[in-house]
Write a protein that holds these residues in place. Structure first.
Motif, PDB file in Angstrom:
ATOM      1  N   ASP A 110      63.461 -33.449 123.068  1.00 37.16           N
ATOM      2  CA  ASP A 110      64.691 -33.019 122.390  1.00 37.16           C
ATOM      3  C   ASP A 110      64.425 -32.795 120.905  1.00 37.16           C
ATOM      4  N   PRO A 170      70.210 -32.293 122.050  1.00 36.71           N
ATOM      5  CA  PRO A 170      69.517 -32.226 123.336  1.00 36.71           C
ATOM      6  C   PRO A 170      68.706 -30.938 123.488  1.00 36.71           C
ATOM      7  N   GLU A 171      67.610 -31.041 124.213  1.00 35.67           N
ATOM      8  CA  GLU A 171      66.725 -29.886 124.396  1.00 35.67           C
ATOM      9  C   GLU A 171      67.474 -28.670 124.919  1.00 35.67           C
ATOM     10  N   ARG A 172      68.392 -28.877 125.869  1.00 31.41           N
ATOM     11  CA  ARG A 172      69.101 -27.742 126.473  1.00 31.41           C
ATOM     12  C   ARG A 172      69.924 -26.979 125.431  1.00 31.41           C
ATOM     13  N   LEU A 173      70.395 -27.666 124.398  1.00 33.38           N
ATOM     14  CA  LEU A 173      71.115 -26.996 123.317  1.00 33.38           C
ATOM     15  C   LEU A 173      70.153 -26.445 122.275  1.00 33.38           C
ATOM     16  N   LYS A 175      67.374 -25.185 122.686  1.00 36.33           N
ATOM     17  CA  LYS A 175      66.714 -23.956 123.137  1.00 36.33           C
ATOM     18  C   LYS A 175      67.596 -22.727 122.948  1.00 36.33           C
ATOM     19  N   THR A 176      68.813 -22.915 122.423  1.00 38.50           N
ATOM     20  CA  THR A 176      69.704 -21.796 122.125  1.00 38.50           C
ATOM     21  C   THR A 176      69.085 -20.915 121.042  1.00 38.50           C
TER      22      THR A 176
END
Length: 529
Positions: A110, A170-173, A175-176
């Motif tokens: 992250d 968080p990583e998922r955010l 990566k935006t």
């Protein structure tokens, strides 16, 4: 006079009765009610340098490192770090027990993804990013930064208060796309964003994050133990200064971030209110040119405007006429900070010969192009600047279109690179906290990063080269030489015009303690006595 009279009337109102419903008393005790400097128009703190978004970011997110009172890096989410002998590999270890607001543990992946995204937007981050070979996470607790070349000030880049801190998400955010907003406000900071209560232009809510683990050290600026003593943090968007001041006096709100200079004397006489300096290092005001589109893609024309500006015309309007609250600042960095010298007085000071300057505008090649000035109505520390500049440019013979709007609209509109005929702009004004522009790497105002840089898209390979040299300078003498060279180049190319240095006031209820003076409205360490 109408605004002053309203406050006088409010100050004569009887104090609220001591006997109140228990529920109301409990709610007041557990909630910090805050009036920010402007509307929160942009939520993603990586997308903008706006101070209101910086405050929001510090409530929701945390950083690997913070700074102490001397602005030296200190571990925050990090437990510590190691550097390889060749200086090309930095390993940062996360503290144990860190969680995001959605309950997921904070992992090294992250942090690595967050740093990679941040390094594409922040000025200092872009400089660091150019030296990074890879952001890696070999396990859940270790972030490894592999460098192409040494970068001794790496921790300084990760720790500075702003304008765009290296917030971890968080990583998922993370990566935006760094030029698009993240979809959720999920951080690991002391407060969590209450999305269902958010009403742009009216209300923002945060709830204390019970799984946040503050450090054991005392809170200092953006470092140390971030103790959230209130269960809730509520922002009330109040554009009108008189209304905000009255709400503070009557106890409807607890803290008004930017107290209007005209109203500060009245507030100071109210024993229920305390007025103090927002940041002891002070602020600077600036006029920002769009260097991408006509007519200020013409450096000769920018130099004429630089010569014409009288800083006192701007500063008097935002300090309530208090001559002790501001000073001339003929420099691109805040006077009084290390290595900062007067570099522009020869150009900016002295009597203004308007006839000569009007002729200079013609000789510079101005062809009557429209000059669009974006001017906010709801940010008292900036609002008067547009009128002053508009009047000055009209005296210089320019075709001025002063467009007034709220600060949130300015923040969004200034991202446009279109010509003015298609919704673009030529000038906006802003203020910077001194610590945010204290050195060449941080100073977004004058960095010459072109299309990858700050709004206005000033391009200067010379300033970028000198900044890289400054980052590698080993002695004070070499740093001083480079500071001076950078300022000379900035006054020659004129990406911005300094408008003066001043002290900003903040106002709060007298029963609040622990508010940390500094370059942001930090929501921790505050109690109600």
């Amino acid at each position: 006079m109408q605004r002053r009279q309203l406050l006088r009337t409010a100050s004569l109102l009887p104090l609220a009765p001591l006997a109140r419903p228990a529920l109301a008393q409990d709610r007041r005790a557990s909630t910090l009610r805050f009036v920010p400097q402007a509307n929160l128009a942009v939520l993603d703190p990586i997308l903008t340098t706006a101070g209101v978004t910086l405050n929001h970011g510090y409530a929701v997110f945390d950083t690997l490192y913070g700074v102490d009172q001397k602005f030296q890096p200190t571990p925050q989410m990090a437990e510590g770090h190691e550097v390889s002998e060749d200086g090309l590999r930095w390993t940062i270890r996360l503290r144990e027990g860190l969680f995001f607001h959605d309950g997921a543990p904070v992992r090294a992946v992250d942090a690595a993804a967050s740093l990679a995204r941040w390094a594409k937007r922040d000025t200092f981050g872009q400089t660091l990013g150019a030296a990074v070979e890879a952001w890696e996470s070999p396990n859940d607790r270790d972030i490894v930064i592999r460098l192409k070349r040494k970068f001794p000030r790496l921790l300084s880049a990760l720790s500075f208060v702003g304008p765009i801190p290296a917030f971890i998400m968080p990583e998922r955010l993370a990566k935006t796309d760094p030029y698009k907003p993240i979809a959720e406000m999920i951080g690991s900071g002391p407060y969590r964003f209450v999305a269902e209560e958010f009403v742009s232009g009216a209300h923002v809510s945060y709830a204390r994050f019970d799984r946040y683990r503050p450090r054991a050290e005392p809170a200092v600026l953006n470092g140390g133990g971030k103790q959230a003593h209130f269960e809730r943090l509520e922002w009330k968007i109040i554009p009108d200064s008189s209304t905000a001041a009255n709400a503070l006096q009557t106890g409807e709100v607890d803290w008004w971030e930017y107290a209007d200079a005209d109203l500060a004397p009245l507030l100071e006489r109210d024993r229920r209110v305390r007025v103090q300096s927002y940041d002891p290092l002070g602020f600077m005001g600036f006029l920002r040119f769009n260097s991408l589109v006509p007519p200020f893609n013409n450096v000769a024309l920018k130099r004429v405007v630089l010569q014409a500006v009288i800083q006192g015309d701007y500063m008097a309007l935002i300090t309530g006429g208090d001559a002790k609250a501001w000073s001339n600042a003929y420099s691109m960095f805040p006077p009084g900070l290390p290595f900062v010298r007067d570099a522009g007085s020869g150009t900016m000071s002295g009597v203004k010969d308007m006839a000569r300057l009007r002729q200079a505008v013609k000789e510079a090649g101005y062809k009557g192009e429209k000059v669009v000035i974006l001017s906010p109505t709801d940010l008292a520390s900036v609002a008067p600047f547009g009128e002053v500049t508009a009047e000055l440019l009209r005296k210089l013979g320019m075709n001025v279109d002063l467009q007034v709007m709220d600060w949130g609209s300015v923040v969004q509109r200034r991202t446009s690179r279109e010509p003015v005929e298609k919704g673009g702009w030529n000038i906006f004004h802003t203020t910077w906290k001194s610590s945010s522009i204290a050195n060449p790497a941080l100073n977004t105002n004058i960095r010459g990063q072109g299309a990858a840089g700050w709004f206005g898209w000033f391009d200067s390979p010379a300033i970028e080269r000198l900044t890289r040299e400054w980052l590698e300078a080993a002695t004070d003498a070499e740093q001083q030489r480079l500071f001076d060279a950078i300022q000379r180049e900035a006054f020659e190319q004129v990406p911005v015009i300094p408008l003066g240095q001043y002290q900003q006031k903040t106002a709060l209820r007298a029963d609040l303690t622990g508010v940390l003076p500094g370059p942001a409205a930090f929501p921790w360490n505050i109690r109600r006595s």
